[in-house]
Design a protein around this motif. Structure first.
Motif, PDB file in Angstrom:
ATOM      1  N   GLU A 151       0.824  -1.210   0.000  1.00 50.94           N
ATOM      2  CA  GLU A 151       0.000   0.000   0.000  1.00 50.94           C
ATOM      3  C   GLU A 151       0.859   1.261   0.000  1.00 50.94           C
ATOM      4  N   ARG A 152       2.119   1.135   0.364  1.00 47.86           N
ATOM      5  CA  ARG A 152       3.010   2.289   0.435  1.00 47.86           C
ATOM      6  C   ARG A 152       3.771   2.538  -0.870  1.00 47.86           C
ATOM      7  N   ASN A 153       3.419   1.819  -1.905  1.00 50.71           N
ATOM      8  CA  ASN A 153       4.034   2.011  -3.221  1.00 50.71           C
ATOM      9  C   ASN A 153       3.962   3.493  -3.616  1.00 50.71           C
TER      10      ASN A 153
ATOM     11  N   THR B 139      -8.296   6.162  -2.336  1.00 51.19           N
ATOM     12  CA  THR B 139      -8.689   4.755  -2.342  1.00 51.19           C
ATOM     13  C   THR B 139      -7.500   3.878  -1.962  1.00 51.19           C
ATOM     14  N   ARG B 140      -7.711   2.971  -1.031  1.00 43.61           N
ATOM     15  CA  ARG B 140      -6.642   2.067  -0.625  1.00 43.61           C
ATOM     16  C   ARG B 140      -6.396   1.014  -1.698  1.00 43.61           C
TER      17      ARG B 140
ATOM     18  N   GLY C 208      -2.996  -5.320  -8.256  1.00 43.17           N
ATOM     19  CA  GLY C 208      -3.351  -4.666  -7.012  1.00 43.17           C
ATOM     20  C   GLY C 208      -4.559  -5.268  -6.335  1.00 43.17           C
ATOM     21  N   LEU C 209      -4.606  -5.093  -5.013  1.00 45.22           N
ATOM     22  CA  LEU C 209      -5.771  -5.432  -4.203  1.00 45.22           C
ATOM     23  C   LEU C 209      -6.425  -4.110  -3.825  1.00 45.22           C
ATOM     24  N   VAL C 210      -7.621  -3.872  -4.330  1.00 46.84           N
ATOM     25  CA  VAL C 210      -8.323  -2.605  -4.144  1.00 46.84           C
ATOM     26  C   VAL C 210      -9.342  -2.752  -3.023  1.00 46.84           C
ATOM     27  N   HIS C 211      -9.339  -1.771  -2.113  1.00 50.99           N
ATOM     28  CA  HIS C 211     -10.282  -1.751  -0.994  1.00 50.99           C
ATOM     29  C   HIS C 211     -11.247  -0.577  -1.187  1.00 50.99           C
TER      30      HIS C 211
ATOM     31  N   SER D 262     -13.455  -6.060  -1.226  1.00 52.86           N
ATOM     32  CA  SER D 262     -12.208  -5.819  -1.940  1.00 52.86           C
ATOM     33  C   SER D 262     -12.114  -6.710  -3.176  1.00 52.86           C
ATOM     34  N   TYR D 263     -11.337  -6.235  -4.142  1.00 56.26           N
ATOM     35  CA  TYR D 263     -11.166  -7.029  -5.364  1.00 56.26           C
ATOM     36  C   TYR D 263      -9.736  -6.934  -5.861  1.00 56.26           C
TER      37      TYR D 263
END
Length: 252
Positions: A167-169, A183-184, A200-203, A209-210
């Motif tokens: 997530e810190r990319n 958006t996380r 990516g994992l989108v929250h 999440s997807y």
């Protein structure tokens, strides 16, 4: 070639396009190196020498070119030492090639191969280091498929600290650029001339999440690390935005 996979965090993909097509891995393989390092039990606080000479899998040695690296911080430490944890973080957050090869030298190629195996990958492998051109010239290539990248991210479900690092990319281009601000997303992208990938994992916050993986190989990829400068990055952003618009349907 464009490959796309959309899937809920748990469950089978709901959309695929050329999901098993092999692509040059670029920096997406750094996720597998990260997982191998954390699963190895290595002391992440141990100081390791920061060098720029690595053993080629083809024999002999190779070195990284600082001009091809997106992160100057590890290069500033050249000739000294750095905590393994710092190198692992820069490998992901700033896509450092030098840090990647230092981590890979610490953990070894078999451990990275085991990460892919445990993830259930069928078309992906990371048999050489970044810029190991002697090996590449002998036909040794790092390859990924969009479906295997989804499998790889899903295999980190029991390692939330790794997802948190993703997530810190700092390179919030391509997939992240297609999402509403704030958006996380736990993600890793990769780019070079002719290649632009992202997984990516989108929250979303308003639905489950997807997972989204997009791999593009072709002339649109300029190799620049900014969305505005790379038409392929803009393509991935548009795909990410389109998936976001239908996010509530994915878990169904």
């Amino acid at each position: 070639m464009l490959s796309v996979v959309v899937a809920p965090w748990e469950g089978e993909p709901v959309f695929v396009r050329a999901p098993d097509e092999p692509h040059d891995a670029a920096s997406t393989m750094k996720v597998a190196v990260l997982a191998a390092l954390h699963r190895s039990g290595a002391d992440l606080d141990a100081e390791v020498p920061v060098v720029n000479r690595f053993v080629s899998v083809a024999g002999g040695e190779f070195a990284n070119d600082p001009g091809w690296d997106s992160d100057p911080e590890p290069w500033a430490l050249l000739g000294g030492t750095a905590p393994l944890r710092l190198l692992a973080e820069r490998m992901i957050t700033h896509s450092s090639n030098l840090a990647t090869n230092l981590c890979l030298a610490r953990v070894g190629h078999p451990a990275v191969a085991e990460v892919w195996r445990r993830a259930g990958a069928t078309r992906s492998a990371s048999p050489r280091g970044i810029e190991d051109y002697p090996a590449r010239d002998q036909g040794v290539h790092n390859r990924v498929s969009a479906l295997d990248l989804v499998r790889l991210l899903r295999s980190l479900a029991g390692e939330p600290e790794l997802l948190a690092l993703l997530e810190r990319n700092a390179f919030r281009v391509d997939l992240a650029a297609g999402l509403p601000p704030g958006t996380r997303i736990a993600f890793k992208n990769g780019w070079s001339p002719g290649v632009r990938h992202g997984v990516g994992l989108v929250h979303p916050g308003d639905c489950p999440s997807y997972l989204l993986a997009v791999c593009y190989t072709g002339p649109l990829a300029s190799g620049e690390d900014e969305t505005a400068a790379d038409p392929a990055a803009r393509l991935l952003a548009r795909i990410s935005a389109a998936v976001w618009e239908r996010r509530r349907e994915i878990a169904r």
